[in-house]
Design an enzyme around this catalytic site. Structure first.
Site, PDB file in Angstrom:
ATOM      1  N   CYS A 139      18.998  28.462 -36.795  1.00  0.00           N
ATOM      2  CA  CYS A 139      18.271  27.702 -37.809  1.00  0.00           C
ATOM      3  C   CYS A 139      19.088  27.440 -39.068  1.00  0.00           C
ATOM      4  O   CYS A 139      18.675  26.655 -39.919  1.00  0.00           O
ATOM      5  CB  CYS A 139      16.973  28.411 -38.155  1.00  0.00           C
ATOM      6  SG  CYS A 139      15.885  28.628 -36.731  1.00  0.00           S
ATOM      7  N   HIS A 281      14.561  26.661 -44.974  1.00  0.00           N
ATOM      8  CA  HIS A 281      14.105  26.737 -43.590  1.00  0.00           C
ATOM      9  C   HIS A 281      12.711  27.354 -43.618  1.00  0.00           C
ATOM     10  O   HIS A 281      12.421  28.193 -44.460  1.00  0.00           O
ATOM     11  CB  HIS A 281      15.069  27.593 -42.763  1.00  0.00           C
ATOM     12  CG  HIS A 281      14.577  27.853 -41.381  1.00  0.00           C
ATOM     13  ND1 HIS A 281      14.142  26.849 -40.554  1.00  0.00           N
ATOM     14  CD2 HIS A 281      14.433  29.010 -40.674  1.00  0.00           C
ATOM     15  CE1 HIS A 281      13.754  27.363 -39.405  1.00  0.00           C
ATOM     16  NE2 HIS A 281      13.924  28.669 -39.453  1.00  0.00           N
ATOM     17  N   ASN A 311       8.132  25.302 -36.636  1.00  0.00           N
ATOM     18  CA  ASN A 311       9.537  25.690 -36.780  1.00  0.00           C
ATOM     19  C   ASN A 311      10.388  24.788 -35.884  1.00  0.00           C
ATOM     20  O   ASN A 311      10.356  24.907 -34.661  1.00  0.00           O
ATOM     21  CB  ASN A 311       9.710  27.159 -36.378  1.00  0.00           C
ATOM     22  CG  ASN A 311      11.154  27.632 -36.514  1.00  0.00           C
ATOM     23  OD1 ASN A 311      12.058  26.867 -36.854  1.00  0.00           O
ATOM     24  ND2 ASN A 311      11.377  28.902 -36.245  1.00  0.00           N
TER      25      ASN A 311
END
Length: 357
Positions: A139, A281, A311
């Site tokens: 990520c 994030h 996500n």
């Protein structure tokens, strides 16, 4: 941008010496010149997913803040989403694919193990002048890719002076639908930015990256690589799906996000209140939003969009950034902090002084 958290002229001046600059110091820096995003068509609402998991319809929303996520169609791969997002970023920058000298794709869910998804995206776009490769930093991949683009642009001679940095995930191919801890969180999507020349007072930097391999097993897809190649046993054991230690991940997020904000502002000589926007994030948007105070931020300084997409990994930050651009939350001269963290464990932050159109 107006209101609390807007950086004043003095804060911008303090941040400038560390920004990305073109070679020779000739009054040019490297800045984000265009953004773009793309989501698959199919939308899966959290209330429907909660019911499918045998839970109360509000279970996912109450714990994560996620209302919906998008799922790639059969036969739709990471490169398809990435190419669509990259094309939109190019159009926003007023450029053609032939103007791109570098194409970096951050992803944990590539089309195939090899060759790179970036090469497939290059072919779809027709970016024949570009060097293309993937970055595997989970990520944090977008922030890692941004640093790669700046370094490449600063050292190349005779190449197209623009780079494309893309984040893309197709997590839906790697989910155990019975595992509420992962099925509730992950979605599919892509987003991209074009990096290119800008006046010296605007630019990207400082950028800091980090990793801690001792946490490598906290979030992973254990099978399919050279350690556990695909077999009947790995398929039966769901080894090709995402496995996550939820408690370890929550603890990591709670510690790393405030630290990234503190490190980035200290390195630039500014305060958290000077940031016009923080783009984190957001694996769990409710959790990240709750960390604003411990990071020295007001809630309104955060660009939280995970409630709409879940996500989406390496695409989370550029997707939120594109949304902020298109909803006019960023103006020329604003200080924007990008803060990434993810499996590996990996993390990175980049301070951006936003350029004029």
């Amino acid at each position: 941008m107006t209101g609390p958290g807007v950086a004043g002229p003095d804060a911008h001046e303090r941040a400038r010496p560390s920004q990305g600059r073109a070679p020779g110091g000739g009054g040019t820096g490297w800045a984000i010149r265009g953004t773009g995003a793309h989501l698959p068509r199919e939308c899966v609402r959290s209330d429907d997913l909660s019911r499918a998991l045998g839970l109360d319809p509000s279970w996912i929303e109450q714990r994560t803040g996620i209302l919906r996520r998008y799922v790639a169609a059969p036969g739709e791969a990471a490169s398809d989403l990435a190419a669509a997002a990259a094309d939109r970023a190019l159009r926003a920058a007023g450029l053609d694919a032939a103007d791109i000298g570098l194409l970096v794709v951050g992803t944990s869910t590539p089309d195939v193990i090899a060759p790179s998804t970036a090469c497939r995206v290059q072919a779809v776009l027709g970016a024949g002048r570009a060097a293309a490769f993937d970055i595997s930093a989970a990520c944090s991949g977008f922030v890692f890719g941004l640093q790669t683009a700046i370094g490449w642009l600063a050292t190349q001679r005779g190449s197209a002076p623009y780079a494309l940095v893309v984040g893309v995930e197709v997590y839906s191919r790697f989910l155990n639908r019975a595992d509420r801890a992962t099925a509730a969180l992950f979605g599919d999507g892509a987003a991209a930015v074009v990096v290119g020349p800008a006046p010296a007072e605007y630019g990207i930097g400082p950028v800091t990256l980090g990793s801690d391999g001792s946490g490598v097993d906290d979030v992973l897809i254990p099978a399919g690589g050279s350690r556990l190649p695909a077999s009947a046993d790995t398929l039966a054991g769901l080894g090709h799906t995402i496995h996550m230690d939820g408690r370890a991940v929550r603890d990591f997020i709670a510690a790393v996000f405030p630290r990234l904000v503190g490190e980035a502002t200290e390195a630039a000589g500014v305060k958290p209140a000077d940031l016009a926007l923080v783009v984190p994030h957001q694996p769990n948007p409710k959790l990240v939003a709750a960390l604003a105070g411990s990071a020295g931020l007001e809630p309104g300084q955060l660009a939280i969009v995970g409630h709409d997409v879940g996500n989406i990994g390496a695409a989370s930050i550029p997707y939120a950034l594109d949304r902020a651009v298109r909803t006019h939350r960023i103006e020329a001269g604003d200080l924007v902090l990008l803060a990434g963290f993810g499996a590996g464990l990996t993390w990175g932050h980049a301070l951006v002084t936003w350029p004029p159109p």
